[in-house]
Design an enzyme around this catalytic site. Structure first.
Site, mmCIF file in Angstrom:
data_model
loop_
_atom_site.group_PDB
_atom_site.id
_atom_site.type_symbol
_atom_site.label_atom_id
_atom_site.label_comp_id
_atom_site.label_asym_id
_atom_site.label_seq_id
_atom_site.Cartn_x
_atom_site.Cartn_y
_atom_site.Cartn_z
ATOM 1 N N THR A 1 0.831 -1.208 0.000
ATOM 2 C CA THR A 1 0.000 0.000 0.000
ATOM 3 C C THR A 1 0.864 1.256 0.000
ATOM 4 O O THR A 1 1.973 1.243 0.517
ATOM 5 C CB THR A 1 -0.879 -0.041 1.267
ATOM 6 O OG1 THR A 1 -1.782 -1.115 1.113
ATOM 7 C CG2 THR A 1 -1.619 1.239 1.513
ATOM 8 N N ARG B 1 -13.858 -8.106 -0.457
ATOM 9 C CA ARG B 1 -13.032 -7.771 0.713
ATOM 10 C C ARG B 1 -12.534 -6.312 0.651
ATOM 11 O O ARG B 1 -12.023 -5.856 -0.360
ATOM 12 C CB ARG B 1 -11.827 -8.710 0.770
ATOM 13 C CG ARG B 1 -10.921 -8.518 1.999
ATOM 14 C CD ARG B 1 -9.729 -7.639 1.716
ATOM 15 N NE ARG B 1 -8.855 -7.498 2.892
ATOM 16 C CZ ARG B 1 -7.833 -6.666 2.963
ATOM 17 N NH1 ARG B 1 -7.536 -5.887 1.954
ATOM 18 N NH2 ARG B 1 -7.105 -6.569 4.053
ATOM 19 N N VAL B 2 -12.706 -5.602 1.734
ATOM 20 C CA VAL B 2 -12.212 -4.233 1.838
ATOM 21 C C VAL B 2 -11.254 -4.167 3.021
ATOM 22 O O VAL B 2 -11.561 -4.688 4.096
ATOM 23 C CB VAL B 2 -13.372 -3.234 2.044
ATOM 24 C CG1 VAL B 2 -12.838 -1.817 2.198
ATOM 25 C CG2 VAL B 2 -14.347 -3.298 0.873
ATOM 26 N N GLY B 3 -10.098 -3.554 2.818
ATOM 27 C CA GLY B 3 -9.116 -3.438 3.899
ATOM 28 C C GLY B 3 -9.268 -2.145 4.674
ATOM 29 O O GLY B 3 -10.302 -1.470 4.613
ATOM 30 N N ASP B 4 -8.207 -1.799 5.395
ATOM 31 C CA ASP B 4 -8.234 -0.593 6.234
ATOM 32 C C ASP B 4 -7.970 0.695 5.449
ATOM 33 O O ASP B 4 -8.358 1.779 5.898
ATOM 34 C CB ASP B 4 -7.157 -0.709 7.324
ATOM 35 C CG ASP B 4 -5.757 -0.832 6.707
ATOM 36 O OD1 ASP B 4 -5.585 -1.655 5.776
ATOM 37 O OD2 ASP B 4 -4.844 -0.109 7.135
ATOM 38 N N THR C 1 -0.080 1.156 6.642
ATOM 39 C CA THR C 1 0.089 0.002 5.762
ATOM 40 C C THR C 1 0.323 -1.235 6.622
ATOM 41 O O THR C 1 0.999 -1.163 7.640
ATOM 42 C CB THR C 1 1.287 0.180 4.809
ATOM 43 O OG1 THR C 1 1.567 -1.096 4.192
ATOM 44 C CG2 THR C 1 2.537 0.656 5.508
ATOM 45 N N GLY C 2 -0.259 -2.349 6.195
ATOM 46 C CA GLY C 2 -0.064 -3.576 6.963
ATOM 47 C C GLY C 2 -1.257 -4.495 6.862
ATOM 48 O O GLY C 2 -2.078 -4.356 5.942
ATOM 49 N N GLY D 1 -4.514 -5.371 7.030
ATOM 50 C CA GLY D 1 -5.678 -4.502 7.123
ATOM 51 C C GLY D 1 -6.709 -4.884 8.174
ATOM 52 O O GLY D 1 -7.246 -4.010 8.865
HETATM 53 N N1 ASP Z 1 -3.447 -2.481 4.463
HETATM 54 C C1 ASP Z 1 -3.660 -3.021 3.151
HETATM 55 C C2 ASP Z 1 -4.895 -3.876 3.137
HETATM 56 O O1 ASP Z 1 -5.119 -4.617 4.068
HETATM 57 C C3 ASP Z 1 -2.524 -3.840 2.661
HETATM 58 C C4 ASP Z 1 -1.184 -3.199 2.637
HETATM 59 O O2 ASP Z 1 -0.878 -2.334 3.468
HETATM 60 O O3 ASP Z 1 -0.414 -3.572 1.746
HETATM 61 O O4 ASP Z 1 -5.638 -3.840 2.160
#
Ligand code: ASP
Length: 308
Positions: free
Chosen positions: A176, A204-207, A227-228, A230
């Site tokens: 991200t 699916r939706v992340g953070d 980032t991480g 999610g």
């Molecule tokens: N945080 C992002 C997600 O979960 C992934 C990422 O940081 O690469 O969609």
């Protein structure tokens, strides 16, 4: 003297140092520097923080190296579905989108949603219809094709496995992108953009597009882009948690950011990092992974580009 500052990230899960060649390291550093400079230039020319974070993130979205825009990972259906958000610390206005396909720069769509839709969060077909109405730039599927991402998807295609962006060697890698900035007027802003997780399905939706989880900005406290993993960032309401520790507990930006990433997030099993800035130009870039692609240009005119 009035201060300006900017910090960006390209994901908190890098290739392990032993697998990173000098040439690859150089291309990541060059892409980070280009995005950082573009954002900083906006601030230097008295542009606002929102425009600076949008500009920096657009450059990262246009690079195939990061999991956002052009470099977005493959979904289980072999498509690219992007999530993004932007927030203005002065007004607390925000714009966000998820499950969007074909839009070249999701961060700019997030800004249009914030400024022109009368809403905060648009998803899927509706978000794309709004993007077309706004004359957003669309790209064909081939634009988003990348051999490495395709191989990543092939490793898990047809299974129930959902992977965070990772290398062909199956290392963990979050890709991200995001930016935070302080402008000459003392306003701060944050933006985050992602392709999410390889082989993701069921919408699916992340953070990253969730205000408070992967992105947050408030002039009173800080601007944060995460980032991480999610799911953990959503459950930990990570970006807002940093702001709350500053507002309600009086912690400094560095203390709050470090506490959230290295204690609170870790305690619930989350991996990742964030970049953050406050209205005094302080910058924090903590991560609890092996590395995080990151770069900053602080109020004392000091530039940093780092991976590990
Ligand atoms: N945080 C992002 C997600 O979960 C992934 C990422 O940081 O690469 O969609």
């Amino acid at each position: 003297m009035k201060k300006i500052a900017i910090a960006i990230h390209g994901g908190a899960g890098t290739l392990l140092k032993k697998n990173m060649t000098p040439a690859m390291e150089q291309s990541y550093a060059a892409a980070l520097e280009e995005a950082l400079t573009a954002g900083r230039l906006v601030l230097q020319n008295d542009g606002d923080a929102i425009s600076a974070v949008e500009e920096a993130v657009k450059h990262l979205e246009d690079s195939p190296l990061f999991n956002a825009g052009k470099g977005s990972v493959f979904t289980s259906a072999g498509t690219h579905e992007m999530d993004a958000s932007i927030m203005d610390g002065k007004t607390l206005n925000a714009g966000a989108l998820s499950m969007v396909r074909g839009v070249r720069n999701p961060v700019s769509l997030a800004r249009m949603i914030m400024e022109k839709s009368g809403h905060v969060f648009l998803a899927g077909e509706g978000a794309m219809a709004f993007a077309r109405q706004m004359n957003c730039m669309f790209e064909p599927e081939e634009y988003f094709f990348d051999e490495l991402r395709f191989q990543q998807w092939q490793q898990v295609k047809g299974t129930d496995d959902v992977k965070l962006d990772h290398s062909a060697l199956d290392e963990k890698k979050f890709g991200t992108v995001g930016a935070v900035a302080l402008d000459i007027e003392g306003n701060i802003a944050a933006a985050t953009s992602t392709g999410g997780m390889t082989n993701k399905k069921f919408g699916r939706v992340g953070d990253s597009p969730m205000i408070g989880a992967g992105n947050y900005a408030n002039n009173l406290t800080c601007a944060v882009s995460c980032t991480g993993s999610g799911e953990f960032f959503i459950r930990g309401v990570v970006a807002y948690d940093v702001s709350c520790l500053m507002e309600y507990k009086g912690l400094s930006l560095l203390e709050a950011a470090d506490h959230v990433i290295n204690h609170r997030l870790k305690k619930i099993g989350g991996d990742g990092g964030l970049v953050a800035v406050d209205a005094n130009g302080n910058i924090a870039m903590p991560f609890n992974t092996d590395g995080m692609y990151r770069a900053s240009w602080n109020a004392n005119d000091e530039k940093l580009i780092a991976i590990y």
